[in-house]
Design an enzyme around this catalytic site. Sequence first.
Site, PDB file in Angstrom:
ATOM      1  N   GLY A   2       0.791  -1.213   0.000  1.00 37.12           N
ATOM      2  CA  GLY A   2       0.000   0.000   0.000  1.00 37.12           C
ATOM      3  C   GLY A   2       0.828   1.270   0.000  1.00 37.12           C
ATOM      4  CG  HIS A   3       0.160   6.028   1.313  1.00 41.59           C
ATOM      5  ND1 HIS A   3       0.294   6.771   0.155  1.00 41.59           N
ATOM      6  CD2 HIS A   3       0.381   6.890   2.343  1.00 41.59           C
ATOM      7  CE1 HIS A   3       0.573   8.033   0.474  1.00 41.59           C
ATOM      8  NE2 HIS A   3       0.638   8.128   1.793  1.00 41.59           N
ATOM      9  CG  PHE A   4       2.821   4.627   5.242  1.00 46.72           C
ATOM     10  CD1 PHE A   4       3.796   5.555   5.580  1.00 46.72           C
ATOM     11  CD2 PHE A   4       1.484   5.012   5.326  1.00 46.72           C
ATOM     12  CE1 PHE A   4       3.461   6.833   6.004  1.00 46.72           C
ATOM     13  CE2 PHE A   4       1.137   6.289   5.755  1.00 46.72           C
ATOM     14  CZ  PHE A   4       2.135   7.201   6.088  1.00 46.72           C
TER      15      PHE A   4
END
Length: 307
Positions: A273-275
Site C-alpha cells: 500500500g501507501h507506506f
Amino acid sequence: MSPVLSQFEVPVTSVHRVEADGVDVFYRAAGDANAPCVLLLHGFPASSFMFRELIPRLADQFRVIAPDLPGFGFTEVPEKRKYTYTFDGLARTVESFTDALGLSRYAIYVFDYGAPTGFRLAMAYPERVTAIVSQNGNAYEEGLGDAWGPIRKYWAEPSEENREVLRQNILTLEGTRWQYTHGVANPESVAPESYTLDTALMERPGNKEIQLDLFLDYASNVKLYPKFQEYFRKSKPPLLAIWGKNDPFFIPAGAEAFQKDLPNARVQFLDTGHFALETNVAEIAAAMKEFLERAGAGHREDRPGAR
C-alpha cells in the site's frame, strides 16, 4: 572489532536539531559525512521515523539525512515565528535546512507530501539534485486516486463543514491506521508504533488545524504539476518511481506518468500500500542502491565536515 565481525556492523543513526528558517528542525542522520548524500523527505501524517529501517540500509554507502517537516514529528516551530503552513513554506524550510547542513549535492527520496516539497527544491536548484527516488510521490493528475474525493470537495468549497468532515474521518487513529494497512496483504505485519506515533503527535494542541491547512493547500501542488513536469523535461534527473501499487491515494498511473517526461525513468511496482517501507524496506533499499549507483549519484560533498 575483528574483521570477521566488522562486516556485520549496522551503521548508527543519530538524532540532531538545527535552526533553519526560524524553525528548530529535528533530523536523523547516518553514514560518512563525506559520502554521497541522500535526503529523505517524509509525507503525511508521518515523520522521519518512517525511515527508521531504511536509513541503516543505505548508510553503509551514503550520507543519509532525514528531517521532520514543520508540523510533523519532533520539529518545533516557535509561536513567534508565525509560520504559515503551506507547501511553499515547507519547501523554504527544507531549503534553509540543506543550507544549514552545507548540503550542496544530494539525491532525494520523496514520499507523499515530500514529493511537492522536494520537487519545489529541485526546480529551484536543479544543479544540486543528483537523482530522484519517488516512492508514491506524485506529480501527475492521473496519479490522484479516488481517496482524494473528500479533500477535492474541500478544495472546491473550503467550508467549516467540509473541514470538519476531514477532521472526523482522516485525522483519527482509525484513519491513520487505514492509511498504513490498506492494500497490505497482511495488515497485522505493519508495526503498530508507526500509526500510533503519528496519531499521538497529531493530537498535540493545534496540530490538526495545521494538517487541515495543508490539506487545503495541497491544491497548490496540483496547479504546479505542469511546472514539475517541465523541470523533468528540462533537467532530466535520473528517476526511480518505486510504488506501492495498492495505494488508494497515489495510484499506479502516477508512477507510469513519469515516463512521459522522463523516458528513461525506471518504474517498479510493489504489492503493498501507501507506506511501502513498512512492508518492503529491504526491496526498496536494494533498488535504491542499484539505481543510485547506475545514475552516478556518487558526488562527494564539496564541503566536508558539514554536520
